[in-house]
Design an enzyme around this catalytic site. Structure first.
Site, PDB file in Angstrom:
ATOM      1  N   GLY A  74       1.289  -1.204  -0.377  1.00 51.44           N
ATOM      2  CA  GLY A  74      -0.089  -0.236   0.000  1.00 51.44           C
ATOM      3  C   GLY A  74       0.627   1.507  -0.507  1.00 51.44           C
ATOM      4  CD  GLU A  75       2.043   3.059   4.376  1.00 54.63           C
ATOM      5  OE1 GLU A  75       1.691   1.871   5.115  1.00 54.63           O
ATOM      6  OE2 GLU A  75       1.578   3.831   4.853  1.00 54.63           O
TER       7      GLU A  75
HETATM    8 MO1  MOS Z   1      -1.268   4.588   6.843  1.00 53.78          MO
HETATM    9  S1  MOS Z   1      -0.400   6.113   5.836  1.00 53.78           S
HETATM   10  O1  MOS Z   1      -0.519   3.518   7.009  1.00 53.78           O
HETATM   11  O2  MOS Z   1      -2.924   4.741   7.297  1.00 53.78           O
END
Ligand code: MOS
Length: 712
Positions: free
Chosen positions: A677-678
């Site tokens: 996701g990141e």
């Molecule tokens: Mo996120 S910034 O892993 O909620």
């Protein structure tokens, strides 16, 4: 390659988001926000207005208690005191019969403040050092001593502005009470997080709160916490005895729910003549709101990326009278990688070395911060494969030497990475008599594809088509699974879905062989491709349940958190990009992108690819456009709307070649999935800055890379 299970619902408008709840007798809330950055509200004039049911202010409050559990949240409950801590703070809630009446009444409220000048300048503020970390080679006295011994050194300061998450869905909350129980529809990265916070804020038993949130229009970190409008709306609904809906305006989203703070990092790298890193030093400073405790320690990433023998980072913050500073996609690492990966290219230039070769030379099989071996790292393969797919060998060694008409063409790269973890999760799988199965847990799908991952893993375990599995996420009454944060959803929930699927099959077989009415009674039965099978007999589970007159058989399983302590866990990858910079306007266009990712098992390549693309798109915004401007005199964000706060659009994004290596990380879980996701945003801005340098010869160390900076 499975399509999103909820894709059709979303594109046809059939998916009901929190704000789509139209309940009988619904009243509408609208926040009143502060128009000074610091001081005390002396009085609030609340004129009569049509349709108004109540106006709650610090002078007519709803009782709320502190509810934050984490530093990245708003630590002060709303409207309990007349103190103003930042411009745009929630200082009241109007509730009226219609949204328009609530909005109009809020506009009529007049506030008098005893205002004080805010401290809102990041550049002028005095940093407070929170801590330092260092690793020194034997016999080395200090990081500066190590740097002094290096044959080649570069040092530079890199800066990044404040940013806002700009999720498409503005934060909604709808609350409906039934006696002393309340149902809350709200956009959250974790329904259980919202239950906990509301329980604290309202002083009620969490068992009396149900939070429902199946669809979320993006989160990126600022739907992790519970913000002022949520407890206000729930408390107002209780006080008024009516359901209430409050949806933040786009402008309120800029101040009420937190933002990514600005940072500056001073990076010094020292290397031997052959490019072996001797020392990395990063002094990082971030802004931190006085209202809360979170600041992005952008420098930390410099401790884990490359195998230098000597490492040092410091973490400092400047307290400011601004809205809350909070987590935003790859907090600390998106901007941390901009500095470190830009600096690496500057070092490569000083060494006369190819930037990719410099990174290859310093690839480390262990986490240099603690010496633990990486659980599964194939970064070298990402570099090689990415370089080949991209055509890195065509990169001009001399910057500013390739042009195509009016466009200067450049190539850049950077390492991508993000930490991986696995928490505890419980999941329930139900096999239904109609031949379908449900898989449920309190997870969230922010648009990530998590619900499709649920369906896919359960379908694989059951040996049935994915379309026959119904994922049920975003309901706090389900078993406790992982909230969506820290790129940990699939790594945490995935193994639990697998366990629960096996447990449901066990429960079915027990029923098949143990129930006297079952054709398999007393037999040695097994489960194959959705069917119970024994000698000469096979029956789909739905038919068996129907024959037994049972609606379903179910099982819940809990998968433990990761307990491996002797390895370090991270996803790795490589970004390669081509930019074209117009030689007259210095406008930068990103024209090609290749990313090779080593993120463990990829459960669904289609949604995983979208996640990586989403991260890179956000990185393109960070590199070229996003810049949340704070007016230091007033403490006000001057571009708190999507007309003035620029984010990339489709036309800004080239074709993206995303390739996954797919090596299962079996030390993390039997499933072997890490997070993605990141990961995609980390390194993306640096790859662009490095490509812009290659195209133009200009090294811009201050994000975003605007034409003004390139023309200067
Ligand atoms: Mo996120 S910034 O892993 O909620």
């Amino acid at each position: 390659m499975t399509d999103r299970e909820d894709g059709h619902l979303k594109v046809t408008g059939a998916a009901r988001y929190a704000a789509d709840q139209h309940l009988d007798g619904l009243a509408y809330g609208y926040l009143i926000t502060a128009t000074v950055a610091k001081g005390t509200i002396r009085r609030m004039d609340v004129p009569d207005a049509p349709g108004v049911l109540a106006v709650y202010t610090p002078f007519n409050p709803l009782e709320l208690h502190p509810f934050a559990k984490e530093d990245n949240a708003e630590l002060t409950p709303p409207i309990q005191s007349p103190a103003v801590r930042y411009y745009g703070q929630a200082i009241g809630l109007v509730v009226a019969e219609t949204f328009e009446q609530a909005r109009d009444a809020a506009a009529l409220v007049r506030c008098e403040y005893d205002a004080e000048p805010p401290q809102a300048s990041f550049a002028d503020g005095t940093p407070v050092t929170e801590g330092t970390s260092q690793v020194l080679a034997p016999g080395v006295g200090s990081i500066d001593e190590a740097l002094a011994s290096a044959a080649v050194r570069i040092t530079a300061m890199y800066t990044s502005p404040a940013e806002t998450h700009a999720a498409m869905e503005p934060h909604p909350t709808v609350a409906e009470w039934d006696g002393d129980h309340v149902t809350v529809y709200t956009a959250t990265q974790g329904v259980l997080l919202a239950v906990e916070r509301l329980s604290e804020a309202l002083g009620i038993d969490p068992a009396k709160i149900r939070v429902i949130n199946p669809y979320i229009g993006g989160g990126f970190g600022n739907k992790w916490d519970t913000w002022a409008h949520t407890p206000l709306t729930v408390a107002a609904a209780r006080a008024l005895g009516r359901p209430v809906k409050t949806v933040l305006t786009r402008e309120q989203v800029f101040t009420v729910v937190g933002h990514r703070p600005p940072t500056r990092q001073t990076v010094t790298l020292g290397a031997d003549q052959d490019g072996t890193l001797v020392a990395i030093k990063n002094d990082g400073v971030s802004a931190k709101a006085v209202s809360n405790g979170f600041f992005e320690s952008a420098a930390n990433l410099s401790m884990v990326m490359y195998g230098a023998r000597n490492l040092y980072v410091s973490r400092s913050y400047v307290p400011l009278d601004t809205p809350v500073t909070t987590i935003m996609r790859a907090p600390g690492e998106s901007n941390g990688s901009f500095a470190l990966e830009s600096a690496l290219d500057e070092l490569a230039e000083a060494l006369g070395m190819d930037p990719l070769d410099l990174r290859r030379r310093n690839d480390s099989p262990v986490n240099p911060a603690n010496g633990l071996p990486w659980s599964s790292k194939h970064l070298a393969e990402c570099y090689d494969l990415g370089a080949e797919r991209f055509g890195w060998s065509q990169r001009a060694k001399e910057p500013g030497t390739v042009a195509d008409g009016d466009w200067l063409v450049g190539m850049g790269m950077a390492t991508a990475t993000y930490g991986a973890f696995r928490g505890q999760a419980s999941i329930k799988v139900r096999l239904l008599s109609d031949g379908r199965a449900t898989v449920s847990g309190t997870a969230a799908d922010l648009g990530t594809g998590q619900s499709t991952v649920f369906a896919l893993l359960a379908a694989e375990g059951l040996g049935i088509p994915v379309g026959r599995v119904v994922p049920e996420l975003g309901d706090s009454s389900a078993p406790p699974a992982a909230s969506a944060g820290g790129s940990g959803s699939t790594s945490t929930n995935g193994p639990a879905v697998q366990l629960a699927t096996s447990a449901a099959i066990e429960a079915l077989l027990e029923l098949a062989t143990g129930n006297p009415g079952s054709p398999f009674h007393g037999a040695q039965a097994r489960f194959e491709k959705g069917e119970v099978v024994a000698d000469g007999l096979a029956m789909p589970f739905g038919e068996l349940l129907s024959a037994l007159d049972l609606p379903a058989v179910e099982a819940t399983a809990t998968s433990p958190r990761n307990r491996v302590k002797d390895h370090a866990f991270r996803s790795f990858g490589a970004h390669f990009c081509e930019v074209r910079v117009n030689r007259w306007t210095m406008e930068t266009r990103v024209t090609r992108w290749v990313c090779v990712a080593d993120a463990g098992t990829i459960v669904n390549e289609k949604t995983a690819r979208s996640q990586v693309i989403g991260g890179i798109v956000m990185g393109i915004g960070q590199a070229l456009l996003e810049d949340l401007r704070l007016d230091a005199a007033t403490g006000r964000f001057t571009n708190a709307n999507l007309g003035d706060y620029l984010v990339p659009v489709n036309a800004d994004i080239p074709h993206m070649d995303i390739h996954f290596l797919d090596y299962p990380d079996t030390l993390l879980s039997p499933l072997g999935a890490r997070g993605i996701g990141e990961f995609g945003i980390v390194g993306a801005a640096a790859a662009i800055a490095n490509a812009v340098h290659n195209a133009t010869g200009h090294r811009i160390r201050d994000l975003p890379l605007t034409p003004e900076k390139l023309l200067a």
